[in-house]
Design an enzyme around this catalytic site. Structure first.
Site, PDB file in Angstrom:
ATOM      1  N   ASP A 196      -5.365  -3.199  -2.511  1.00 14.34           N
ATOM      2  CA  ASP A 196      -6.786  -3.142  -2.881  1.00 14.34           C
ATOM      3  C   ASP A 196      -6.987  -3.653  -4.307  1.00 14.34           C
ATOM      4  O   ASP A 196      -7.930  -4.387  -4.600  1.00 14.34           O
ATOM      5  CB  ASP A 196      -7.368  -1.724  -2.694  1.00 14.34           C
ATOM      6  CG  ASP A 196      -6.463  -0.615  -3.191  1.00 14.34           C
ATOM      7  OD1 ASP A 196      -5.319  -0.899  -3.604  1.00 14.34           O
ATOM      8  OD2 ASP A 196      -6.899   0.551  -3.168  1.00 14.34           O
ATOM      9  N   ASP A 236      -7.277 -15.612   2.645  1.00 12.54           N
ATOM     10  CA  ASP A 236      -8.663 -16.076   2.792  1.00 12.54           C
ATOM     11  C   ASP A 236      -9.407 -15.928   1.471  1.00 12.54           C
ATOM     12  O   ASP A 236     -10.166 -16.803   1.063  1.00 12.54           O
ATOM     13  CB  ASP A 236      -9.408 -15.255   3.871  1.00 12.54           C
ATOM     14  CG  ASP A 236      -9.363 -15.925   5.235  1.00 12.54           C
ATOM     15  OD1 ASP A 236      -8.370 -16.629   5.503  1.00 12.54           O
ATOM     16  OD2 ASP A 236     -10.313 -15.742   6.019  1.00 12.54           O
ATOM     17  N   LYS A 256       0.887  -1.173   0.000  1.00 13.50           N
ATOM     18  CA  LYS A 256       0.000   0.000   0.000  1.00 13.50           C
ATOM     19  C   LYS A 256       0.924   1.222   0.000  1.00 13.50           C
ATOM     20  O   LYS A 256       0.882   2.072   0.900  1.00 13.50           O
ATOM     21  CB  LYS A 256      -0.918  -0.045   1.235  1.00 13.50           C
ATOM     22  CG  LYS A 256      -2.034   0.986   1.240  1.00 13.50           C
ATOM     23  CD  LYS A 256      -3.104   0.718   0.199  1.00 13.50           C
ATOM     24  CE  LYS A 256      -4.100   1.879   0.143  1.00 13.50           C
ATOM     25  NZ  LYS A 256      -5.043   1.761  -0.989  1.00 13.50           N
TER      26      LYS A 256
END
Ligand code: IPM
Ligand code: MG
Length: 361
Positions: free
Chosen positions: A227, A255, A195
């Site tokens: 993102d 996940d 990020k």
């Protein structure tokens, strides 16, 4: 050969899935003439109940003295379980963080690939599922937000919580080297996730990755914002080979990467450090809502046991045999409920374990 395994069942479905993994290991031992000795170790909620802390010093010492650690899962239902109100360092998950840190396991490998047989369980649209994917998430595991200082205090009458995100260049370098070594054995592409449009730690991350990349000229490196990566994982997962990222981003992205394989019950993991000692656990949690019903999917734990054979014991043939047996069972249409689709044969957790055992050649 003879190996000592610290076995941590943990909480929730942990005991059920670890039982199946051990069944499989015992068949491997018999077929290939090895001995696996297990020492049971308490960790997580069960250790809190027995000893008042999620990982005792003795438990950590037992793990340290073994050749590998096999783990189910720890914790309860966050927010409602009986351990939630404990201080962060006394909750079940703190045991997991303490064993990762205590054993120096800074590299977490989470392979995510789509079995041909499970394409219909993949939640992505058919054209994406048909392209398939095979990626390895390499997650930094002993730094970042998980291990920075944290506190909750009242500042000017306002309750305020602080967590600290910190990385030094050495922590980044050692995980980067692991990532590049793994990429060299795969399709030689690294997506380094950050990020850097906001965080200083990400800028340092990118700088160190670029330095390490010079030693691996064959590896293609791209930087991707976290993102965007979350989006790309569902848009075009086939583009990824190795995803290399920091602790928290890796937790979340893994996940997501597991769910696109059809079920989080399919994703294994290996946590490695500077030595052969590793910790092997499914990427999913303790799933207290389905505990004790014999319906959990044991495949992620059994795949983790295969990773243990491969990475800690150098038993590649045996690991191949376990992976092939899983593939065969899926080919024969056996499914636990989480990966069940029309026309398949639904089986329980223990039945899935038996079926895999029977197919180990
Ligand atoms: C994982 C889990 C753990 C983590 C939890 C249980 C602390 O989600 O292994 O991904 O966040 O690392
Ligand atoms: Mg997680």
């Amino acid at each position: 050969m003879n190996f000592n395994i610290a076995s941590i069942s943990g909480d929730g479905i942990g005991p059920e899935i670890v039982r199946e993994a051990k069944k499989v290991l015992d068949v491997v031992a018999k077929k290939y003439n090895h001995t696996f000795n297990y020492t049971e170790v308490l960790m997580g909620g069960c250790s809190i109940d027995a000893h008042g802390e999620p990982l005792t010093k003795e438990a950590l010492e037992t793990a340290k003295a073994s050749d590998a650690v096999l783990l189910g899962a720890v914790g309860g239902t966050v927010g409602v379980d009986k351990w939630y109100d404990l201080a962060p360092n006394l909750r079940p998950e703190a045991g997991l963080l303490a064993i990762r840190k205590g054993l120096g396991l800074f590299a977490n490998l989470r392979p995510s690939f789509l079995y041909d047989e499970l394409k219909s369980a993949c939640p992505l649209k058919e054209s994406v599922a048909d392209a398939g994917f095979d990626m390895m998430i390499v997650r930094e595991l002993t730094g970042g937000l998980y291990f920075g200082d944290r506190k909750t205090e009242t500042v000017d009458g306002v309750v305020t919580a602080t967590d600290t995100l910190k990385y030094d260049e050495n922590e980044i370098r050692r995980i980067a080297i692991k990532g590049f070594e793994i990429a060299m054995k795969r399709r030689k592409k690294i997506t380094s996730v950050d990020k850097a449009n906001v965080l200083d730690t990400s800028r340092l991350w990118n700088k160190v990755i670029a330095e390490v990349a010079k030693d691996y000229p064959e590896v293609v490196v791209e930087n991707m914002l976290v993102d965007n990566c979350a989006m790309q994982l569902v848009k075009n997962p086939a583009q990824f080979d190795v995803i290399l990222t920091e602790n928290m981003f890796g937790d979340i992205l893994s996940d997501e990467a597991s769910m696109v394989t059809g079920s989080i019950g399919m994703l294994s993991s290996a946590s490695l450090g500077a030595t052969k000692l590793g910790l092997y656990e499914p990427s999913h949690g303790a799933a207290p809502d389905i505990a004790g019903q014999d319906i959990a999917n044991p495949i992620a734990t059994i795949l983790s046991a295969a990773m243990m054979l491969r990475y800690s014991f150098d038993l590649d043939k045996e690991a191949d045999a376990v992976e092939a047996a899983i593939k065969q069972v899926l080919k024969e249409d056996y499914r636990t409920v989480d990966i069940m689709t029309e026309g398949m044969k639904q089986v329980k957790c223990s039945e899935m374990g038996d079926l895999i055992c029977e197919r180990i050649a």
